[in-house]
Design an enzyme around this catalytic site. Structure first.
Site: not given
Length: 470
Positions: A281, A428
Site C-alpha cells: 500500500c 522506486c
C-alpha cells in the site's frame, strides 16, 4: 411458490425461520397469507385499517414495490419477497450486570443472538490484533466498543503523518509516538474496562508462538507477506482461528482461516509472489476509507466467532471492489497437499519467513547501490542510466534529477529502450519494485544493473531533504 425472507425482528412470529414459502398471485395475497399465520405478525405488518404500515417496506426480488404496483404487484413462481421494516432498537428489563454495563451494552443485550450470555463471552474473550495500522484501527476501536475483554496489539512502528489518511486510531498529536501506545490510549478512552496488552516488537518466528498461544482469536492486520505467512502457520500449529484481511488501492479481501474446520491461508496462496511484483500500500496506494470497510468486516467476523453465531467466512473468500461497490464471494477448499495443514504436512515448526518470501540476504544484495554511493558517482559525472520504475503520479511528486520514467508494468514492452552496455541504476519508492525490475533485467542479460537501496525515500532522508516526501 413465493419465498418470503423474514427480517430478524419478525422471526419470533414464524418459528424463528429466516424464510417461509407461501402461495399468492400478488404481494397483497402473500402478505395476507403471511399475516394469517400469527396475530402478532399481522399487527406488525398492518394497521387497524388493514393497511400496510408505512414503516414497512416490501421488495420483490430487488425492486421496491412502491415503484411497481405497490401491493397489487403481480408475482410469478420463484419470486422472492423481502420485508424491510424500520429498526430503531428496543428496550428490556435487565436486572443483571452492573448498571454501567447495561447502559453501555444495552443494544447487544436485547439481541437474542447476544444477550447476557453473549456479552459475557465477549468480556471473557482474548483477541490478538497483529498490526495497529489501516486494518488494525477500525478493528481495535470496534472490538473495544463491543466489550472484548482482552485485546493484544502487536506493532513495532511509530505513527507517521502519512498514516493519518487511513489509520483512524491515531491523531496528529500521536505523530512520533509508538502505535501501540497511541492505540491503547484510544481503546481506554472508548472502554476503560478493556485490558490492553502491548507487544512493542516485530512478530517473528522466535516469539510468535509464545505470544499467540494466550489468545482465542488472531486477526491479521499486516501489510507484508512474511508476517502474513508467519501468522497463518503459527495459528495452524496452535489451532487458532485467523481472521484475514488485505487491501490494495480500491479492493479488499476477507476470510477466516481455521485449519480445524477448513482451509488455511496457504491453501489459498501456497507461496508468495516474487519480491516487488506486488507493491505494498505504501508503494501502490490505498483509498483511506477502504481499510475501514475491510477492518470492520474483520471485527464482525471475530465477534461472530466469539459468540458462535452466524456463518463465519470459513471456506469463503469475500472480495470487495470499492469503485463498483460490489461484493463477491468465492469458495475455498482445504488443500490435502497443503504443506502446513494438509494430510502430510512438511512445515511442522515456524521457518525463516523473510527467506521464504525471497527477502533473505542473497545475491541481490551484491547488486545494490546505496544513495550515498549513487550521489557520489552522479557528482563525479559517471555515465549512469537512472531508471524510475514508479507510476506517473509518483513521478509527479518527486524524482531524482536525470532519471527516466519507465513504470514497472511497462518495462517488458520498453526494455528495447535500454542497452546492455550501459550501467543502469533502477529505483522506486522504497526498493521493492526496483529489486524486481533489476532481477528482470539481469535475467534478460543486463549484467551492469543495480537496485537503489531504500529507493527515493532514503534519497530524500539522506541526500535531499528539500524534496517532497510521500
Amino acid at each position: 411458490m413465493i419465498r418470503v425472507m423474514i427480517p430478524t425482528p419478525l422471526r419470533q412470529y414464524v418459528g424463528n425461520k429466516e424464510s417461509v414459502v407461501v402461495e399468492g398471485r400478488t404481494v397483497h395475497d402473500v402478505l395476507q397469507q403471511l399475516a394469517s399465520m400469527n396475530q402478532q405478525l399481522s399487527r406488525q405488518l398492518f394497521d387497524e385499517k388493514g393497511q400496510l404500515r408505512n414503516f414497512v417496506n416490501v421488495y420483490v426480488n430487488e425492486e421496491d414495490v412502491r415503484y411497481l404496483q405497490r401491493e397489487a404487484t403481480p408475482l410469478k413462481d420463484g419470486d422472492t419477497i423481502y420485508i424491510v421494516p424500520s429498526i430503531a432498537g428496543g428496550s428490556s428489563d435487565i436486572a443483571s450486570f452492573s448498571y454501567e454495563d447495561v447502559q453501555r451494552y444495552s443494544r447487544h443485550l436485547i439481541l437474542p443472538e447476544v444477550g447476557l450470555e453473549g456479552q459475557r463471552k465477549l468480556k471473557e474473550a482474548k483477541v490478538l490484533v497483529v498490526g495497529a495500522g489501516g486494518l488494525g484501527s477500525p478493528l481495535l476501536l470496534y472490538l473495544a466498543a463491543a466489550g472484548v475483554g482482552t485485546i493484544g496489539i502487536v506493532d513495532f512502528d511509530m505513527v507517521d503523518f502519512s498514516n493519518l489518511q487511513r489509520q483512524i486510531v491515531h491523531t496528529e498529536k500521536d505523530v512520533g509516538r509508538k502505535k501501540t501506545d497511541s492505540a491503547a490510549e484510544k481503546i481506554r478512552m472508548i472502554n476503560s474496562s478493556v485490558k490492553v496488552v502491548k507487544y512493542e516488537e516485530r512478530l517473528t518466528s522466535e516469539n510468535a508462538l509464545s505470544i499467540i498461544k494466550d489468545y482465542d482469536i488472531v486477526i491479521d492486520g499486516t501489510d507484508n507477506f512474511p508476517t502474513r505467512y508467519l501468522v497463518n502457520d503459527a495459528c495452524v500449529l496452535l489451532g487458532k482461528p485467523n481472521v484475514y484481511g488485505s487491501i490494495f488501492r480500491f479492493e479488499g479481501q476477507v476470510s477466516v482461516f481455521d485449519a480445524r474446520k477448513g482451509p488455511c491461508y496457504r491453501c489459498l496462496y501456497e507461496s508468495p509472489p516474487p519480491p516487488g511484483l506486488v507493491p505494498s500500500c505504501a508503494e501502490g496506494g490505498v483509498l483511506g476509507v477502504l481499510p475501514g470497510i475491510i477492518g470492520t468486516i474483520q471485527a464482525m467476523e471475530a465477534i461472530k466467532l466469539i459468540l458462535n453465531e452466524g456463518e463465519p467466512l470459513i471456506g469463503r473468500l469475500l472480495l470487495f471492489d470499492a469503485m463498483k461497490m460490489r461484493f463477491r464471494e468465492l469458495k475455498l477448499r482445504k488443500n490435502p497437499e497443503c504443506p502446513v495443514c494438509g494430510e502430510h504436512p512438511t512445515i511442522t515448526h515456524l521457518i525463516d519467513y523473510e527467506e521464504f518470501c525471497g527477502l533473505g540476504r542473497g545475491n541481490d544484495y551484491a547488486d545494490e547501490i546505496t544513495v550515498s554511493e549513487l550521489k557520489k558517482r552522479l557528482d563525479a559525472g559517471e555515465p549512469l542510466v537512472l531508471i524510475d520504475v514508479r507510476e506517473p503520479q509518483e513521478w509527479e511528486i518527486n524524482r531524482i534529477e536525470g532519471a527516466r520514467l519507465i513504470p514497472l508494468g511497462d518495462l517488458p514492452s520498453r526494455v528495447n529502450e535500454l542497452s546492455t552496455a550501459d550501467e543502469i541504476v533502477v529505483y522506486c519508492k522504497v526498493g521493492g519494485r526496483s529489486a524486481y525490475a533489476a532481477r528482470f533485467l539481469r535475467d534478460l542479460g543486463f549484467r551492469k544493473v543495480k537496485n537503489l537501496k531504500g529507493g527515493i525515500v532514503e534519497w530524500v532522508e539522506k541526500i535531499d531533504p528539500t524534496m517532497m516526501r510521500y
